[in-house]
Design a protein around this motif. Structure first.
Motif, PDB file in Angstrom:
ATOM      1  N   ASP A 189       0.982  -1.057  -0.038  1.00 26.91           N
ATOM      2  CA  ASP A 189       0.248  -0.124   0.028  1.00 26.91           C
ATOM      3  C   ASP A 189       0.665   1.319   0.209  1.00 26.91           C
ATOM      4  O   ASP A 189       0.421   2.296  -0.579  1.00 26.91           O
ATOM      5  CB  ASP A 189      -0.908   0.010   1.248  1.00 26.91           C
ATOM      6  N   LEU A 190       1.865   1.470   0.827  1.00 25.31           N
ATOM      7  CA  LEU A 190       2.801   2.387   0.847  1.00 25.31           C
ATOM      8  C   LEU A 190       3.476   2.585  -0.580  1.00 25.31           C
ATOM      9  O   LEU A 190       3.769   3.566  -1.095  1.00 25.31           O
ATOM     10  CB  LEU A 190       3.748   2.129   1.990  1.00 25.31           C
ATOM     11  N   LEU A 191       3.961   1.396  -1.112  1.00 26.70           N
ATOM     12  CA  LEU A 191       4.696   1.454  -2.216  1.00 26.70           C
ATOM     13  C   LEU A 191       3.635   2.029  -3.634  1.00 26.70           C
ATOM     14  O   LEU A 191       4.136   2.775  -4.542  1.00 26.70           O
ATOM     15  CB  LEU A 191       5.300   0.174  -2.886  1.00 26.70           C
ATOM     16  N   ARG A 192       2.555   1.392  -3.466  1.00 26.86           N
ATOM     17  CA  ARG A 192       1.492   1.897  -4.463  1.00 26.86           C
ATOM     18  C   ARG A 192       0.906   3.518  -4.342  1.00 26.86           C
ATOM     19  O   ARG A 192       0.214   3.733  -5.137  1.00 26.86           O
ATOM     20  CB  ARG A 192       0.356   0.686  -4.451  1.00 26.86           C
ATOM     21  N   ASN A 193       1.394   3.862  -3.230  1.00 23.75           N
ATOM     22  CA  ASN A 193       1.047   5.255  -3.163  1.00 23.75           C
ATOM     23  C   ASN A 193       2.131   6.419  -3.036  1.00 23.75           C
ATOM     24  O   ASN A 193       1.956   7.421  -2.614  1.00 23.75           O
ATOM     25  CB  ASN A 193       0.081   5.587  -1.790  1.00 23.75           C
ATOM     26  N   SER A 194       3.206   5.709  -3.371  1.00 28.12           N
ATOM     27  CA  SER A 194       4.537   6.577  -3.308  1.00 28.12           C
ATOM     28  C   SER A 194       4.748   7.263  -4.694  1.00 28.12           C
ATOM     29  O   SER A 194       3.885   7.021  -5.733  1.00 28.12           O
ATOM     30  CB  SER A 194       5.582   5.396  -3.073  1.00 28.12           C
TER      31      SER A 194
END
Length: 267
Positions: A189-194
């Protein structure tokens, strides 16, 4: 191909395009240190292509015959590696700090690479070169965080000592948040919103290294097709050739060790 390219590029571009030589030198030093640490120097061989050997400042014959850390330093005395490796020399009866040496060598490599770009180029050429190297560094650090999280038990406050201390679009705070995530779903989730959401939008977390390499390869392919003629084209061409060679080696090794063809993941 590299030798032919270096023969034709303008003199001002040769410093930047010398990065494959420096990269091979670092890999050679690290191979020596691994063999030395394991007491297996009989397996070490100086094996640089002739053009690289001709332009390397390392005393290659001295390195081939070296049997101690001090003898390694003697072979590196007139190179840019000597100062850092002298400071990191193990004390009497102590083990080589391989991880720190590896990190420092690559840190210096990228710092000199970025410095050459900033000093020698302006405008669009400077911008695309910084973007290429900056993105490569960011994604390398993201991959390091994921590997460390999966394989090592280290406290969050020590994370920075395992990362290349150069950031482009992601900073240390983001990397620490990624490291402290409680699950793979939270990491994704963090990577896909980075700022690299387009790289990781459909990623299987177990294949992060492959996805990150895919992004860099695709960036290089687009540059070959769309970018104006400049040293940037030479740099991305060399990176694409490197990816092709890694794929060939990966296929050969996979066949050797009996890996099913469907499980051989190219970059």
């Amino acid at each position: 191909e590299y030798e032919r390219l270096m023969h034709f590029v303008p003199e001002k571009d040769k410093e930047l395009l010398s990065f494959p030589i420096r990269q091979n030198e670092i890999e050679l030093i690290l191979e020596f240190l691994r063999c030395l640490s394991l007491n297996q120097l009989e397996d070490f061989s100086v094996n640089l292509p002739a053009f690289f050997a001709k332009h390397s400042k390392i005393k290659l014959s001295a390195l081939q015959n070296a049997r101690t850390y001090d003898e390694l330093l003697a072979a590196l005395r007139k190179t840019g590696y000597y100062g850092a490796l002298s400071r990191l020399a193990p004390g009497e009866g102590r083990q080589i700090d391989y991880n720190t040496i590896e990190l420092v060598l690559w840190q210096n490599f990228y710092e000199s690479f970025l410095s050459a770009i900033k000093e020698n180029y302006t405008g669009e050429t400077r911008s695309v070169l910084l973007s290429l190297i900056g993105s490569r560094l960011d994604i390398e650090n993201i991959s390091r965080v994921m590997r460390i999280k999966a394989n090592f038990d280290i406290p969050p406050e020590e994370l920075s000592s395992y990362l290349i201390n150069i950031n482009y679009k992601v900073d240390l705070d983001f990397l620490k948040t990624l490291f402290e995530a409680q699950s793979e779903a939270e990491q994704l989730d963090l990577l896909r919103n980075s700022k690299y959401r387009y790289v990781f939008s459909k990623m299987d977390i177990r294949q992060i290294k492959g996805y990150s390499q895919d992004y860099l390869v695709e960036t290089c392919r687009k540059a070959i097709l769309r970018s104006a003629p400049s040293v940037y084209i030479g740099a991305v061409y060399l990176l694409l050739k490197e990816a092709e060679i890694i794929n060939l080696i990966r296929i050969i090794e996979s066949i050797r060790y009996g890996v099913e063809p469907k499980n051989i993941l190219p970059i």
